[in-house]
Design a protein around this motif. Structure first.
Motif, mmCIF file in Angstrom:
data_model
loop_
_atom_site.group_PDB
_atom_site.id
_atom_site.type_symbol
_atom_site.label_atom_id
_atom_site.label_comp_id
_atom_site.label_asym_id
_atom_site.label_seq_id
_atom_site.Cartn_x
_atom_site.Cartn_y
_atom_site.Cartn_z
ATOM 1 N N SER A 8 8.796 4.737 5.657
ATOM 2 C CA SER A 8 7.494 4.540 6.309
ATOM 3 C C SER A 8 7.212 5.633 7.332
ATOM 4 O O SER A 8 6.096 6.164 7.400
ATOM 5 C CB SER A 8 7.435 3.166 6.981
ATOM 6 O OG SER A 8 7.563 2.147 6.023
ATOM 7 N N GLU A 24 3.045 11.652 -1.980
ATOM 8 C CA GLU A 24 2.889 10.854 -3.194
ATOM 9 C C GLU A 24 4.206 10.194 -3.591
ATOM 10 O O GLU A 24 4.234 9.007 -3.938
ATOM 11 C CB GLU A 24 2.394 11.753 -4.340
ATOM 12 C CG GLU A 24 2.209 11.030 -5.650
ATOM 13 C CD GLU A 24 1.806 11.965 -6.788
ATOM 14 O OE1 GLU A 24 2.032 11.583 -7.942
ATOM 15 O OE2 GLU A 24 1.278 13.061 -6.509
ATOM 16 N N THR A 25 5.293 10.940 -3.496
ATOM 17 C CA THR A 25 6.610 10.408 -3.857
ATOM 18 C C THR A 25 7.023 9.281 -2.920
ATOM 19 O O THR A 25 7.482 8.226 -3.370
ATOM 20 C CB THR A 25 7.664 11.537 -3.814
ATOM 21 O OG1 THR A 25 7.241 12.600 -4.671
ATOM 22 C CG2 THR A 25 9.013 11.038 -4.273
ATOM 23 N N ARG A 27 5.111 7.391 -1.069
ATOM 24 C CA ARG A 27 4.247 6.221 -1.271
ATOM 25 C C ARG A 27 4.714 5.423 -2.490
ATOM 26 O O ARG A 27 4.680 4.192 -2.489
ATOM 27 C CB ARG A 27 2.791 6.650 -1.436
ATOM 28 C CG ARG A 27 2.126 6.978 -0.127
ATOM 29 C CD ARG A 27 0.678 7.365 -0.332
ATOM 30 N NE ARG A 27 -0.008 7.506 0.949
ATOM 31 C CZ ARG A 27 -1.158 8.134 1.098
ATOM 32 N NH1 ARG A 27 -1.761 8.681 0.053
ATOM 33 N NH2 ARG A 27 -1.713 8.213 2.289
ATOM 34 N N ASN A 28 5.127 6.133 -3.526
ATOM 35 C CA ASN A 28 5.629 5.458 -4.728
ATOM 36 C C ASN A 28 6.911 4.683 -4.406
ATOM 37 O O ASN A 28 7.070 3.540 -4.834
ATOM 38 C CB ASN A 28 5.872 6.470 -5.849
ATOM 39 C CG ASN A 28 6.265 5.805 -7.143
ATOM 40 O OD1 ASN A 28 5.737 4.749 -7.501
ATOM 41 N ND2 ASN A 28 7.211 6.396 -7.852
ATOM 42 N N LYS A 30 7.806 3.502 -1.497
ATOM 43 C CA LYS A 30 7.456 2.358 -0.652
ATOM 44 C C LYS A 30 6.826 1.241 -1.480
ATOM 45 O O LYS A 30 7.096 0.055 -1.249
ATOM 46 C CB LYS A 30 6.506 2.778 0.468
ATOM 47 C CG LYS A 30 6.272 1.660 1.465
ATOM 48 C CD LYS A 30 5.529 2.125 2.686
ATOM 49 C CE LYS A 30 5.351 0.964 3.662
ATOM 50 N NZ LYS A 30 4.671 1.368 4.875
ATOM 51 N N LYS A 31 6.026 1.612 -2.474
ATOM 52 C CA LYS A 31 5.416 0.611 -3.348
ATOM 53 C C LYS A 31 6.498 -0.190 -4.077
ATOM 54 O O LYS A 31 6.459 -1.422 -4.114
ATOM 55 C CB LYS A 31 4.494 1.285 -4.369
ATOM 56 C CG LYS A 31 3.884 0.335 -5.396
ATOM 57 C CD LYS A 31 3.092 1.069 -6.448
ATOM 58 C CE LYS A 31 3.954 1.795 -7.415
ATOM 59 N NZ LYS A 31 4.375 1.089 -8.610
ATOM 60 N N VAL A 32 7.495 0.510 -4.598
ATOM 61 C CA VAL A 32 8.574 -0.168 -5.308
ATOM 62 C C VAL A 32 9.387 -1.029 -4.339
ATOM 63 O O VAL A 32 9.793 -2.143 -4.671
ATOM 64 C CB VAL A 32 9.483 0.853 -6.045
ATOM 65 C CG1 VAL A 32 10.649 0.173 -6.713
ATOM 66 C CG2 VAL A 32 8.666 1.626 -7.071
ATOM 67 N N LEU A 34 8.225 -2.481 -1.623
ATOM 68 C CA LEU A 34 7.413 -3.663 -1.317
ATOM 69 C C LEU A 34 7.452 -4.672 -2.457
ATOM 70 O O LEU A 34 7.502 -5.884 -2.224
ATOM 71 C CB LEU A 34 5.973 -3.267 -1.001
ATOM 72 C CG LEU A 34 5.762 -2.583 0.349
ATOM 73 C CD1 LEU A 34 4.357 -2.018 0.457
ATOM 74 C CD2 LEU A 34 6.046 -3.544 1.492
ATOM 75 N N GLU A 35 7.437 -4.181 -3.687
ATOM 76 C CA GLU A 35 7.541 -5.078 -4.841
ATOM 77 C C GLU A 35 8.875 -5.814 -4.820
ATOM 78 O O GLU A 35 8.949 -7.007 -5.121
ATOM 79 C CB GLU A 35 7.388 -4.300 -6.150
ATOM 80 C CG GLU A 35 5.977 -3.809 -6.397
ATOM 81 C CD GLU A 35 5.876 -2.848 -7.569
ATOM 82 O OE1 GLU A 35 6.915 -2.483 -8.166
ATOM 83 O OE2 GLU A 35 4.747 -2.450 -7.891
ATOM 84 N N THR A 38 8.906 -8.542 -2.066
ATOM 85 C CA THR A 38 8.083 -9.716 -2.335
ATOM 86 C C THR A 38 8.463 -10.421 -3.633
ATOM 87 O O THR A 38 7.814 -11.388 -4.020
ATOM 88 C CB THR A 38 6.591 -9.339 -2.377
ATOM 89 O OG1 THR A 38 6.386 -8.343 -3.382
ATOM 90 C CG2 THR A 38 6.131 -8.819 -1.028
#
Length: 149
Positions: A8, A24-25, A27-28, A30-32, A34-35, A38
């Motif tokens: 972050s 971009e990398t 953010r990708n 962090k997206k994974v 977060l998945e 959750t």
């Protein structure tokens, strides 16, 4: 600081530096993350060990994609993937050399009294746990096969 928090913070740094590939990398990643946080049963937490596994998986996928792109004659796409893999790998611990893996596997073979290929599963199970994050599973497997053969 957890790996999630580090990613972050690095996203903010990449934004300030206007580094599009890194941004971009990250953010990708962090997206994974977060998945994973959750997902059912995760209790909204992500341990660093689990985060490292995710990063290793993303790096492996990126290398495989780059190889496929290069194979199909799309070096421009392969270079983009490899640039992202370099960013991803910067969050992984230093990978062990083949010699260092061999030393660790020899110790495991002695501890388990493994004598041949029939004991490969037992040795691989222990080696995979001990060397998690430090070595690729395929590299471990190659060394174990060589030493048990």
């Amino acid at each position: 600081m957890t790996l999630f928090d580090q990613i972050s913070e690095d996203i903010k740094s990449a934004m300030k530096a206007r580094d599009k590939v890194r941004l971009e990398t990250l953010r990708n990643i962090k997206k994974v993350f977060l998945e994973a946080k959750t997902a059912p049963g995760a209790n909204d937490t992500l341990e660093d060990a689990d985060a490292l596994k995710i990063i290793q998986k993303l790096a492996k996928q990126g290398r495989e994609s780059a190889a496929t792109f290069a194979e199909k004659g799309r070096q421009d796409l392969a270079d983009g993937e490899l640039a992202q893999v370099a960013v991803i790998e910067s969050y992984l611990p230093q990978q062990l050399s083949e010699e260092e893996i061999a030393v660790a596997v020899k110790e495991i073979i002695q501890q388990t009294n493994a004598s041949g290929m029939k004991d490969m599963g037992k040795v691989m199970g222990i080696a995979s746990k001990q060397l998690a994050g430090k070595a690729d599973g395929r590299a471990i497997s190659t060394v174990v096969k060589r030493l048990l053969a």
